[in-house]
Scaffold this motif. Structure first.
Motif, short mmCIF file in Angstrom:
data_model
loop_
_atom_site.label_atom_id
_atom_site.label_comp_id
_atom_site.label_asym_id
_atom_site.label_seq_id
_atom_site.Cartn_x
_atom_site.Cartn_y
_atom_site.Cartn_z
N ARG A 98 33.12 39.75 -50.04
CA ARG A 98 32.50 41.08 -49.94
C ARG A 98 32.88 41.82 -48.66
O ARG A 98 32.50 42.97 -48.47
N LYS A 99 33.60 41.15 -47.77
CA LYS A 99 33.97 41.78 -46.49
C LYS A 99 34.70 43.09 -46.74
O LYS A 99 35.62 43.18 -47.55
N ASP A 100 34.25 44.12 -46.03
CA ASP A 100 34.82 45.46 -46.08
C ASP A 100 34.70 46.13 -47.45
O ASP A 100 35.39 47.09 -47.73
N GLN A 101 33.81 45.63 -48.32
CA GLN A 101 33.51 46.30 -49.58
C GLN A 101 32.39 47.32 -49.35
O GLN A 101 31.55 47.13 -48.49
N ILE A 124 29.97 50.25 -45.66
CA ILE A 124 30.70 49.07 -46.09
C ILE A 124 30.08 47.85 -45.42
O ILE A 124 29.39 47.97 -44.41
N CYS A 125 30.33 46.69 -45.99
CA CYS A 125 29.80 45.45 -45.42
C CYS A 125 30.85 44.87 -44.46
O CYS A 125 31.59 43.96 -44.82
N ASP A 126 30.90 45.42 -43.27
CA ASP A 126 31.88 44.96 -42.29
C ASP A 126 31.47 43.64 -41.64
O ASP A 126 32.29 42.96 -41.03
N LYS A 127 30.20 43.25 -41.79
CA LYS A 127 29.72 41.98 -41.22
C LYS A 127 29.82 40.82 -42.20
O LYS A 127 29.62 39.67 -41.82
N CYS A 128 30.11 41.11 -43.47
CA CYS A 128 30.26 40.05 -44.46
C CYS A 128 31.49 39.23 -44.11
O CYS A 128 32.49 39.76 -43.60
N ASP A 129 31.42 37.92 -44.40
CA ASP A 129 32.60 37.10 -44.12
C ASP A 129 33.09 36.37 -45.37
O ASP A 129 33.89 35.44 -45.27
#
Length: 141
Positions: free
Chosen positions: A74-77, A66-71
């Motif tokens: 898309r965060k947590d996608q 998952i993209c946990d660094k996205c802000d």
């Protein structure tokens, strides 16, 4: 005569199709040289987008990250299925004014892309951070 016209129309359609960026592209890590993913580039509402449709991961890596660094949205996608290219428009012979997201670090960069010269099987993707940029070459599948 009908056959000759049909032949020219078919050849012309094939040429036009070869000039498009739409379709599936294999992404290559520009540091390691390993294939990373397959991105499907599609058009919607007159703009071009790209979605991750397959990931190539080492056995010891998370197979469905998952993209946990996205802000942004898309965060947590999940990265698989994520739209990483957004809002590119064709202007002056190349696609521009869009963005690209790097799911590894969550950053979103201004983006432009173009087919590599006469080689319509290579797509150059350039992401900008201020005046700095990085270019990757993607391979058509």
């Amino acid at each position: 005569m009908k056959y000759i016209i049909a032949l020219f129309l078919t050849a012309g359609c094939s040429f036009l199709q070869a000039q498009t960026v739409l379709g599936r592209w294999q992404t290559i890590d520009d540091e390691s040289g390993k294939k990373k993913s397959i991105v499907e580039i599609y058009e919607e509402g007159g703009k071009v987008f790209g979605k991750v449709v397959q990931l190539f991961r080492d056995p010891d890596q998370d197979q469905n990250p998952i993209c946990d660094k996205c802000d942004d949205d898309r965060k947590d996608q999940f990265v698989l299925g994520m739209v990483v290219l957004r809002d590119l428009i064709l202007k002056d012979g190349y696609y521009q004014s869009g963005t690209i997201c790097d799911p590894n670090n969550g950053k979103v960069y201004k983006c432009e892309m173009w087919l590599s010269g006469d080689d319509t099987n290579k797509l150059e993707i350039r992401g900008y951070w201020g005046f700095l940029y990085r270019t990757q070459t993607w391979i058509r599948l």
